[in-house]
Design an enzyme around this catalytic site. Structure first.
Site, mmCIF file in Angstrom:
data_model
loop_
_atom_site.group_PDB
_atom_site.id
_atom_site.type_symbol
_atom_site.label_atom_id
_atom_site.label_comp_id
_atom_site.label_asym_id
_atom_site.label_seq_id
_atom_site.Cartn_x
_atom_site.Cartn_y
_atom_site.Cartn_z
ATOM 1 N N VAL A 25 11.082 27.420 22.722
ATOM 2 C CA VAL A 25 10.826 27.157 24.138
ATOM 3 C C VAL A 25 11.847 27.898 24.994
ATOM 4 C CG1 VAL A 25 10.778 25.389 25.934
ATOM 5 C CG2 VAL A 25 9.771 24.923 23.690
ATOM 6 N N SER A 74 26.806 24.683 25.964
ATOM 7 C CA SER A 74 26.784 24.146 24.597
ATOM 8 C C SER A 74 25.658 24.758 23.770
ATOM 9 C CB SER A 74 26.612 22.618 24.652
ATOM 10 O OG SER A 74 25.530 22.280 25.514
ATOM 11 N N ALA A 117 23.625 25.322 20.614
ATOM 12 C CA ALA A 117 23.440 24.534 19.397
ATOM 13 C C ALA A 117 24.043 25.228 18.183
ATOM 14 C CB ALA A 117 21.945 24.287 19.169
ATOM 15 N N GLY A 169 25.861 20.832 29.833
ATOM 16 C CA GLY A 169 27.059 21.671 29.857
ATOM 17 C C GLY A 169 26.905 22.880 28.971
ATOM 18 N N LYS A 176 20.327 27.043 36.038
ATOM 19 C CA LYS A 176 21.066 28.177 35.458
ATOM 20 C C LYS A 176 20.193 28.993 34.509
ATOM 21 C CE LYS A 176 21.527 26.039 31.344
ATOM 22 N NZ LYS A 176 21.134 26.525 30.017
ATOM 23 N N SER A 181 21.640 32.610 23.832
ATOM 24 C CA SER A 181 20.791 32.117 24.908
ATOM 25 C C SER A 181 19.382 32.689 24.806
ATOM 26 C CB SER A 181 21.397 32.493 26.269
ATOM 27 O OG SER A 181 20.454 32.290 27.301
ATOM 28 N N ARG A 182 18.402 31.822 24.558
ATOM 29 C CA ARG A 182 17.024 32.299 24.462
ATOM 30 C C ARG A 182 16.510 32.769 25.828
ATOM 31 N NH1 ARG A 182 14.840 26.384 22.703
ATOM 32 N NH2 ARG A 182 16.751 26.551 21.496
ATOM 33 N N GLU A 220 13.031 27.559 28.449
ATOM 34 C CA GLU A 220 12.918 26.630 29.572
ATOM 35 C C GLU A 220 12.948 27.344 30.926
ATOM 36 O OE1 GLU A 220 12.100 23.649 29.497
ATOM 37 O OE2 GLU A 220 12.906 22.572 27.767
ATOM 38 N N ASP A 256 27.947 26.208 32.457
ATOM 39 C CA ASP A 256 26.706 26.454 31.729
ATOM 40 C C ASP A 256 26.115 27.808 32.109
ATOM 41 O OD1 ASP A 256 24.823 25.784 29.858
ATOM 42 O OD2 ASP A 256 23.989 24.089 30.949
#
Length: 332
Positions: A277, A136, A138, A134, A189, A252-253, A279, A242
């Site tokens: 990372v 979220s 960190a 979802g 996403k 957001s990386r 993703e 998300d």
């Protein structure tokens, strides 16, 4: 209160460990990076990935997986998606029948093109498995800012158990029976977030990003339904929810990586600059191959795939998307 072992001390694993220990659970967290573990023990915080948030007395940093899982009721896997298989393989000798495994990695394994639950049941068919996903970041969960996610399992009693044990007045959890949809939403996403970042990096506006997000959720849904997911899941927290947070936030990386690519960085250099990372880079490769395998049209994914593999540049990718044949918006 429960005993919880956390495998993976990145930003997300640490944020969840903080949330759970703050609720009163006894948490042991470990990581494969021994220097990182030593630093967390010394400083009593995750200075590398989530600085400035001290660990409380309910949270213990340990060296080994076996130590983290000793006496655990719940095992939280927070390894990157491409390392989930090895993390689970290493943990299996220490998993007791009563332990519930919660996985929070969002991705599709390269090569096998398997979702995380498929890996889990292949390695341990009787595993009590729950996925959590979802909108979220960190950075917000670790600071106890209000967040809402979903948990999914093929056994809804397990999902409800984790809902009860993880939910707080700042971390709200819904249950969802659609494991496939929840896992694919959280994975796919990241591809669209790369695209949104690329658009921002080029210098395009809100109109372009809104179009990417809207058509992106359609793509996600198209592949998901073909693979057995429920269409409704992509309208929920683990789909559009998300997608929104990942495409619009500088936490957001994936979006930050996309911005660098849009500004002219090579994808490999952009990932290196992010320092964690990304993703979406891996998921783009896997989703492209999955779409080819099952015959699903995913033009945004295909364009980003060509971009991250340096077949075309970012502006060419946009040109390709904008000049496609005419379509009816209402057709999935």
């Amino acid at each position: 209160m429960k005993n919880i072992g956390v495998i993976g001390a990145g930003s997300w694993g640490t944020a969840l460990a903080l949330t759970l220990s703050n609720k009163g659970h006894k948490v042991r967290i470990c990581d494969v990076d021994t220097a990182h573990v030593a630093e967390m023990k010394e400083k009593r915080e995750n200075a590398k990935y989530l600085p400035g948030i001290p660990f409380n007395d309910n949270m213990e940093v340990v060296d080994e997986t076996g130590e983290a899982l000793e006496g655990a009721d719940i095992v939280l896997f927070s390894a990157p998606a491409q390392h989930f298989r090895s993390a689970l393989e290493h943990a299996i000798p220490y998993l007791e029948d009563n332990m519930v495994a919660v996985n929070v990695a969002k991705g599709i394994e390269q090569g096998t093109l398997m979702r995380m639950s498929e890996i889990a049941y292949t390695l341990k068919p009787d595993l009590k498995y729950v996925t959590l996903s979802g909108p979220s970041h960190a950075e917000e969960v670790g600071r106890f800012l209000p967040t809402t996610v979903a948990v999914a399992s093929r056994d809804m009693e397990l999902a409800e158990y984790i809902q009860d044990e993880f939910m707080t007045n700042r971390f709200r959890i819904y249950t969802n029976p659609d494991v496939c949809g929840v896992e694919l939403g959280g994975s796919l996403k990241n591809i669209i977030a790369l695209g949104a970042g690329i658009s921002d990096g080029i210098g395009f506006g809100d109109n372009a990003k809104a179009a990417l997000m809207t058509r992106g959720i359609t793509e996600m849904k198209r592949l998901g339904v073909k693979l057995g997911a429920k269409e409704e899941s992509f309208a929920g927290l683990t789909g559009v929810g998300d997608l929104i947070v990942t495409c619009t936030s500088m936490h957001s990386r994936n979006r930050r990586c996309g911005i660098l690519i849009g500004e002219g960085e090579k994808p490999s250099a952009a990932v290196k600059k992010i320092g964690m990372v990304v993703e979406g880079i891996y998921t783009t490769q896997a989703a492209y191959q999955l779409a080819q395998r099952v015959g699903v049209e995913m033009p945004i994914t295909e364009s980003i795939y060509d971009c991250v593999n340096e077949k075309i540049d970012a502006r060419e990718a946009v040109e390709m998307l904008m000049t496609r044949d005419k379509k009816n918006e209402m057709k999935l």
